[in-house]
Scaffold this active site. Structure first.
Site, PDB file in Angstrom:
ATOM      1  N   LYS A  50       0.842  -1.199   0.000  1.00 37.40           N
ATOM      2  CA  LYS A  50       0.000   0.000   0.000  1.00 37.40           C
ATOM      3  C   LYS A  50       0.881   1.255   0.000  1.00 37.40           C
ATOM      4  O   LYS A  50       0.609   2.222  -0.708  1.00 37.40           O
ATOM      5  CB  LYS A  50      -0.947  -0.024   1.216  1.00 37.40           C
ATOM      6  N   GLN A  94      -4.859  -1.827   9.701  1.00 36.01           N
ATOM      7  CA  GLN A  94      -4.714  -3.159   9.117  1.00 36.01           C
ATOM      8  C   GLN A  94      -5.206  -4.232  10.102  1.00 36.01           C
ATOM      9  O   GLN A  94      -4.815  -4.234  11.267  1.00 36.01           O
ATOM     10  CB  GLN A  94      -3.229  -3.387   8.763  1.00 36.01           C
ATOM     11  N   ASP A 117     -11.303   1.679   3.783  1.00 31.74           N
ATOM     12  CA  ASP A 117     -11.477   0.216   3.725  1.00 31.74           C
ATOM     13  C   ASP A 117     -12.959  -0.154   3.598  1.00 31.74           C
ATOM     14  O   ASP A 117     -13.295  -1.308   3.326  1.00 31.74           O
ATOM     15  CB  ASP A 117     -10.915  -0.431   5.005  1.00 31.74           C
TER      16      ASP A 117
END
Ligand code: NDP
Length: 278
Positions: A50, A94, A117
């Site tokens: 990312k 994450q 997300d």
């Protein structure tokens, strides 16, 4: 007949190039922050990818690598800071998190406008209700792009999603419904999985079990999207038995090089959209 391979790597690269071109014209750059707690090896790989994608595209990027011992209070304080930070248009924490941190609390703490997300209930609720939003669930949105890349119209198709997680199976189901597919959702308690999958014009496999979907379960000509990311002897492999399935399917994604790169491309798209407040 051998299936056409859907080249997720190339399709993702094209999307990233488009974003890069748009960002090059901007004086203020979109900002993405990624928070990693602990040292889970797979998470480290994802976070590095990312970060690399941000640099390539020209986003402003921050990576917060926190120790495993970080408390929930400390993590929530960082989330609050990122929620307030005008340089940051989107951020993600994450998953998975260490056991002493409540995942639900963390998801709820993220400002929905910065939730790139698409895990916050405000954003999943919009998806469920069909309310247009610039933020879409990354992996499922990537699956839809891959299906569309075949040129086959989604409307009226029978789709089978194998897996019902909040991250992949359920949101993929909602997106397929929005695209006028008739969707069957399968899971660990599904009776006769093979018979269900055999009816599908489109199969999305998101389970985490090596080779669960075999060629004899595929309808001839079907589009097969393999989300599964399983490590076997250090090698990545999917939920679909690629060799037998490619002999029957019309189109199929490889693992690696299928859904994985699309997830990151969609994250970049969500960040751009959050910046543009689309
Ligand atoms: P989860 O473990 O959260 O969900 C797995 C789902 O599969 C569950 O709904 C489970 O059913 C179902 N399942 C388990 N066994 C069977 C079976 N024998 N038959 C049918 N269904 C079954 O996983 P995720 O959704 O988070 O991820 C799925 C896979 O996708 C993993 O391999 C993951 O690594 C990968 N992934 C890849 C991404 C990418 O970018 N390429 C991104 C995210 C995930 P039940 O609900 O009944 O337990």
């Amino acid at each position: 007949m051998t299936a056409q391979i859907i080249d997720g790597k190339k399709i993702a690269q094209n999307i990233r190039e488009q974003i890069k071109t748009e960002v090059a014209k901007m004086s203020v750059k979109p900002g993405l922050a990624v928070v990693l707690v602990g040292a889970d090896p797979a998470s480290q790989v994802y976070v590095n990818s990312k970060e690399k994608a941000c640099q390539e595209i020209g986003f402003y990027s921050e990576v917060h690598r926190l120790p495993e011992t970080t408390t929930e209070v400390e993590l929530l304080a960082l989330i609050d800071k990122l929620n307030q930070d005008p340089k940051i248009n989107g951020f993600l924490v994450q998953l998975p998190l260490p056991e002493h941190i409540n995942e639900e609390k963390v998801i709820l703490a993220v400002d929905p406008a910065k939730d790139v997300d698409c895990f916050h209930p405000v954003n999943t609720g919009k998806l469920f209700n069909g309310i247009a939003a610039g933020i879409l669930p990354c992996t499922p949105a990537g699956c839809i792009e891959l299906i569309k890349s075949t040129g086959v119209a989604l409307s009226e198709k029978d789709a089978v999603v194998v897996g019902r997680s909040n991250i992949v199976g359920k949101p993929a189901t909602m997106l397929l419904l929005q695209n006028n597919c008739t969707v069957t959702v399968c899971h660990s308690r599904t009776k006769d999985l093979a018979a269900k999958v055999r009816q599908a014009d489109i199969v999305v496999a998101a389970v985490g079990k090596v080779g669960l979907i075999t060629g004899d379960m595929i309808k001839p000509g079907a589009i097969v999207i393999d989300v599964g990311t399983n490590r076997v002897n250090g090698k990545l492999t999917g939920d679909v038995d690629f060799n037998s399935a490619k002999e029957i399917a019309g189109f199929i994604t490889p693992v690696p090089g299928g859904v994985g790169p699309m997830t990151i491309a969609m994250l970049m798209q969500n960040t751009l959209n959050a910046f543009l407040k689309k």
